[in-house]
Design an enzyme around this catalytic site. Structure first.
Site, PDB file in Angstrom:
ATOM      1  N   ARG A 114     -44.642  -5.453 -62.147  1.00  0.00           N
ATOM      2  CA  ARG A 114     -44.521  -5.205 -63.584  1.00  0.00           C
ATOM      3  C   ARG A 114     -45.899  -5.277 -64.239  1.00  0.00           C
ATOM      4  O   ARG A 114     -46.779  -6.007 -63.774  1.00  0.00           O
ATOM      5  CB  ARG A 114     -43.607  -6.245 -64.221  1.00  0.00           C
ATOM      6  CG  ARG A 114     -42.172  -6.214 -63.721  1.00  0.00           C
ATOM      7  CD  ARG A 114     -41.298  -7.228 -64.455  1.00  0.00           C
ATOM      8  NE  ARG A 114     -42.021  -8.417 -64.878  1.00  0.00           N
ATOM      9  CZ  ARG A 114     -41.884  -9.626 -64.319  1.00  0.00           C
ATOM     10  NH1 ARG A 114     -41.060  -9.804 -63.319  1.00  0.00           N
ATOM     11  NH2 ARG A 114     -42.569 -10.646 -64.774  1.00  0.00           N
ATOM     12  N   ASP A 119     -42.425   0.009 -62.070  1.00  0.00           N
ATOM     13  CA  ASP A 119     -41.053  -0.497 -62.048  1.00  0.00           C
ATOM     14  C   ASP A 119     -40.388   0.021 -60.775  1.00  0.00           C
ATOM     15  O   ASP A 119     -40.201   1.236 -60.614  1.00  0.00           O
ATOM     16  CB  ASP A 119     -40.321   0.017 -63.292  1.00  0.00           C
ATOM     17  CG  ASP A 119     -38.864  -0.413 -63.367  1.00  0.00           C
ATOM     18  OD1 ASP A 119     -38.324  -0.949 -62.390  1.00  0.00           O
ATOM     19  OD2 ASP A 119     -38.253  -0.189 -64.427  1.00  0.00           O
ATOM     20  N   PHE A 120     -40.023  -0.887 -59.872  1.00  0.00           N
ATOM     21  CA  PHE A 120     -39.457  -0.444 -58.598  1.00  0.00           C
ATOM     22  C   PHE A 120     -38.061   0.155 -58.731  1.00  0.00           C
ATOM     23  O   PHE A 120     -37.507   0.676 -57.784  1.00  0.00           O
ATOM     24  CB  PHE A 120     -39.505  -1.512 -57.513  1.00  0.00           C
ATOM     25  CG  PHE A 120     -38.876  -2.851 -57.835  1.00  0.00           C
ATOM     26  CD1 PHE A 120     -37.642  -2.980 -58.431  1.00  0.00           C
ATOM     27  CD2 PHE A 120     -39.556  -4.006 -57.503  1.00  0.00           C
ATOM     28  CE1 PHE A 120     -37.087  -4.215 -58.684  1.00  0.00           C
ATOM     29  CE2 PHE A 120     -39.015  -5.253 -57.751  1.00  0.00           C
ATOM     30  CZ  PHE A 120     -37.767  -5.353 -58.347  1.00  0.00           C
ATOM     31  N   HIS A 131     -33.190 -10.933 -53.001  1.00  0.00           N
ATOM     32  CA  HIS A 131     -32.216 -12.001 -53.263  1.00  0.00           C
ATOM     33  C   HIS A 131     -32.006 -12.259 -54.758  1.00  0.00           C
ATOM     34  O   HIS A 131     -31.090 -12.983 -55.130  1.00  0.00           O
ATOM     35  CB  HIS A 131     -32.571 -13.279 -52.508  1.00  0.00           C
ATOM     36  CG  HIS A 131     -33.759 -14.022 -53.025  1.00  0.00           C
ATOM     37  ND1 HIS A 131     -34.067 -15.283 -52.599  1.00  0.00           N
ATOM     38  CD2 HIS A 131     -34.713 -13.694 -53.924  1.00  0.00           C
ATOM     39  CE1 HIS A 131     -35.160 -15.698 -53.217  1.00  0.00           C
ATOM     40  NE2 HIS A 131     -35.573 -14.746 -54.018  1.00  0.00           N
TER      41      HIS A 131
END
Length: 155
Positions: A21, A45-46, A64
């Site tokens: 980010r 932004d992935f 996770h």
């Protein structure tokens, strides 16, 4: 030869991209100072896209935090950037089957408390997420920590 031996030679000539980010990338120069000459910081932004043409994509303690649907979206973006010879390396806890004496189930409870959709996953669950994104689990490497390294390759 072994895929991993081709990624970084022993003379430490590896180069990396820190993709995160914008607020994280803005504070990165201080953190990465010892390797700053070999790291390029790229904000992004992935959920949208990841930088293309890497040899390896490392997602450490990322999946996770997210729901299964979000994990598939992240992995789809990584898959879109992967060359056929590249790999994605997932560093996260891989919960062993059954009720093991492993910290994974306890950490799973903490993840559910801290992140609405966060959770630890089994190898089969990682394989299912990977398959939905067009990836296969190549292997899972246990470490001396509770986390493992799950290597994903393009289908």
């Amino acid at each position: 030869g072994d895929w991993s031996s081709d990624v970084c030679s022993s003379d430490l000539t590896c180069r990396g991209v820190l993709f995160d980010r914008p607020d994280v990338v803005a504070t990165a120069p201080e953190t990465i100072r010892p390797v700053a000459d070999r790291v390029t910081c790229v904000p992004g932004d992935f959920f949208e896209a990841v930088p293309p043409d890497g040899d390896a994509y490392l997602l450490a303690n990322i999946l996770h935090d997210w729901s299964d649907d979000d994990c598939v979206r992240i992995l789809q973006r990584v898959r879109a950037a992967l060359r056929p010879d590249a790999r994605a390396l997932i560093i996260d806890i891989v919960v062993p089957p059954g009720n093991p004496e492993h910290p994974g189930p306890l950490v799973d409870l903490m993840m559910m408390a801290l992140f609405r959709d966060g959770r630890e996953r089994t190898e089969a669950e990682f394989a299912s997420l990977a398959a939905a994104a067009g990836l296969d689990v190549e292997r899972v490497i246990p470490t001396a920590t509770p986390s493992s390294i799950t290597i994903l390759r393009p289908r």
